[in-house]
Design a protein around this motif. Structure first.
Motif, PDB file in Angstrom:
ATOM      1  N   ARG A 304       0.817  -1.211   0.000  1.00 32.66           N
ATOM      2  CA  ARG A 304       0.000   0.000   0.000  1.00 32.66           C
ATOM      3  C   ARG A 304       0.858   1.272   0.000  1.00 32.66           C
ATOM      4  NH1 ARG A 304      -4.535  -0.594   4.542  1.00 32.66           N
ATOM      5  NH2 ARG A 304      -5.180   1.375   3.575  1.00 32.66           N
ATOM      6  N   MET A 308       1.517   6.644  -3.016  1.00 31.91           N
ATOM      7  CA  MET A 308       1.150   7.629  -1.996  1.00 31.91           C
ATOM      8  C   MET A 308       1.415   9.036  -2.513  1.00 31.91           C
ATOM      9  SD  MET A 308       2.688   6.066   1.575  1.00 31.91           S
ATOM     10  CE  MET A 308       4.413   6.182   1.037  1.00 31.91           C
ATOM     11  N   ARG A 312      -0.733  11.396   2.349  1.00 36.41           N
ATOM     12  CA  ARG A 312      -0.915  10.007   2.798  1.00 36.41           C
ATOM     13  C   ARG A 312       0.355   9.480   3.458  1.00 36.41           C
ATOM     14  NH1 ARG A 312      -3.443   5.975  -1.477  1.00 36.41           N
ATOM     15  NH2 ARG A 312      -5.094   7.540  -1.242  1.00 36.41           N
ATOM     16  N   ARG A 315       0.527  10.686   6.982  1.00 37.52           N
ATOM     17  CA  ARG A 315      -0.386   9.969   7.866  1.00 37.52           C
ATOM     18  C   ARG A 315       0.203   8.610   8.246  1.00 37.52           C
ATOM     19  NH1 ARG A 315      -4.302  12.319   4.357  1.00 37.52           N
ATOM     20  NH2 ARG A 315      -4.578  10.391   3.166  1.00 37.52           N
ATOM     21  N   ARG A 316       0.803   7.949   7.289  1.00 42.06           N
ATOM     22  CA  ARG A 316       1.397   6.645   7.597  1.00 42.06           C
ATOM     23  C   ARG A 316       2.601   6.791   8.530  1.00 42.06           C
ATOM     24  NH1 ARG A 316      -0.200   4.410   2.074  1.00 42.06           N
ATOM     25  NH2 ARG A 316      -2.142   3.395   2.644  1.00 42.06           N
ATOM     26  N   ALA A 396      -6.927  13.555   8.560  1.00 47.75           N
ATOM     27  CA  ALA A 396      -7.492  13.822   7.238  1.00 47.75           C
ATOM     28  C   ALA A 396      -7.394  15.298   6.871  1.00 47.75           C
ATOM     29  CB  ALA A 396      -8.946  13.366   7.189  1.00 47.75           C
ATOM     30  N   ASP A 398      -4.866  17.108   7.556  1.00 52.73           N
ATOM     31  CA  ASP A 398      -3.432  17.368   7.398  1.00 52.73           C
ATOM     32  C   ASP A 398      -2.821  18.070   8.611  1.00 52.73           C
ATOM     33  OD1 ASP A 398      -1.037  17.037   6.063  1.00 52.73           O
ATOM     34  OD2 ASP A 398      -1.196  18.944   4.973  1.00 52.73           O
TER      35      ASP A 398
END
Length: 423
Positions: A304, A308, A312, A315-316, A396, A398
């Motif tokens: 996954r 990106m 994203r 976030r990871r 979400a 940011d």
């Protein structure tokens, strides 16, 4: 037998704790020398590591001399002739010269002796069969000097017999090649390892783990692991498919990014495609809890990370933490082919996101339980659920830190929770 003076990089022979032990054990008809890896390393101009000492004196005589000199003596392996002397808080294993009379893996029956040649001949590899006396003279009874010059790892005597004495020597053969060897492994030794590979099943998982993790970070790790795979040894160790291509790509990625080699990261590239692989490898090698957790995280949906954007990726990074984020991303890079050509857009993509932790630090989630209690959420499971929803909304958005945005997130989260639960 050949002799050569050790280079002048052995100050430990002239003064300090080791010199004191040698002086203690030499004289009155007895002789002591430093043996094994320290001699090998001195000839290769690398730090000696632990200094092991062999002596013609019997253990009781070693203990008597130590007591007379006020040196602590611990009978750490007295049945095999080994005591540990502690000088200035530095431990030295001192072992009486010996030869094996019967061998049962690591449980050998030994006879003490005074023959330096026979003592050298019972060791594993020629480069480990050297000894150096207090005057700095290297004694070679097994051809170790020539093999050090050639950077060649060979078993002493009959390779099959050396392996049958202790099947861990199969793994040590490849580790020694990875650290000290150049080129392909010695063919005679290699074939003997193949012939003895069934004996790996007799080894404890802890001993296998120790050797494999050392192999992973050696300079010649890839050559050694590829040779092991070709010999059918990795299947016996891991009980599943291994991937030398991704391991090669992982090593290249670490070097490009200037990262310290990680044994678990490289182990993941070699053996993990999904989390089930990680669990199997962790069990077979009896990895520590931390190692098993790291391996499991690497294998968790690494694919996954192949598509990106910056938001994203942040976030990871926030969710995983720097170490787990980097390890999982490097596994994804390695399993994608691991291209290092940065004219290639994919390589540039992987490098950009692998270096994200150097460019951006995740802030702490700023909303607290008190913010939601003030909005009418009671303490208990509901409060924990609301905090989780709010954190998701904050990610979400940011990672905003200004008060109006945070208040809006808190209000919207409470409204959503209240609506969904009809409070």
């Amino acid at each position: 037998m050949s002799e050569v003076r050790v280079l002048a990089n052995t100050p430990w022979l002239k003064s300090g704790p080791a010199a004191r032990v040698l002086a203690l054990l030499n004289g009155d008809g007895e002789e002591a020398r430093v043996v094994g890896g320290a001699v090998r390393n001195a000839l290769l101009n690398i730090p000696p590591g632990d200094l092991d000492i062999a002596t013609t004196a019997l253990p009781d005589e070693v203990a008597r001399r130590a007591k007379a000199a006020g040196i602590k003596c611990v009978p750490t392996g007295i049945e095999h002739g080994t005591v540990t002397l502690v000088v200035d808080a530095v431990p030295f294993e001192v072992t009486t010269l010996r030869e094996d009379t019967e061998t049962f893996g690591r449980k050998a029956k030994v006879a003490f002796g005074r023959d330096w040649v026979r003592d050298a001949e019972r060791r594993d590899f020629t480069i480990n069969g050297l000894s150096v006396d207090a005057d700095g003279v290297v004694h070679d009874h097994v051809g170790g000097l020539a093999d050090i010059a050639a950077r060649r790892v060979r078993f002493i005597g009959d390779a099959g017999q050396r392996i049958a004495e202790d099947y861990l020597r199969i793994l040590r053969f490849f580790r020694m090649n990875a650290v000290y060897g150049v080129g392909a492994p010695d063919r005679v030794g290699y074939l003997a390892c193949i012939g003895g590979r069934a004996g790996l099943a007799s080894l404890s998982a802890e001993r296998v783990r120790m050797e494999m993790l050392k192999i992973m970070v050696a300079e010649g790790a890839l050559v050694a692991v590829t040779a092991m795979a070709d010999a059918g040894l990795l299947q016996a160790i891991f009980g599943g498919v291994t991937y030398t291509g991704p391991m090669a790509a992982m090593i290249s990625a670490e070097r490009v990014l200037g990262l310290t080699p990680s044994p678990v990261r490289r182990l993941g590239a070699l053996s993990v495609a999904v989390t089930e692989d990680a669990k199997r490898v962790a069990a077979r090698l009896r990895l520590t809890n931390a190692e098993a957790k790291a391996l499991d995280s690497m294998g968790h949906r690494w694919w996954r990370l192949a598509d990106m954007d910056e938001a994203r990726a942040r976030r990871r990074l926030y969710r995983l933490g720097e170490e787990q984020y980097r390890d999982r991303l490097l596994l994804a890079w390695a399993r994608s082919g691991g291209s290092q050509d940065f004219a290639d857009n994919r390589a540039a993509y992987w490098r950009e996101f692998a270096t994200l932790p150097q460019r951006w630090s995740a802030p702490k989630f700023p909303l607290k339980a008190a913010d939601f209690i003030a909005r009418g959420i009671a303490e208990g499971p509901a409060l924990g659920h609301v905090l989780t929803l709010a954190e998701d909304a904050w990610l979400a958005a940011d990672f905003p830190l200004d008060q109006p945005a945070l208040s809006a997130i808190a209000d919207q989260t409470v409204a959503r929770f209240t609506r969904d639960h009809r409070l």
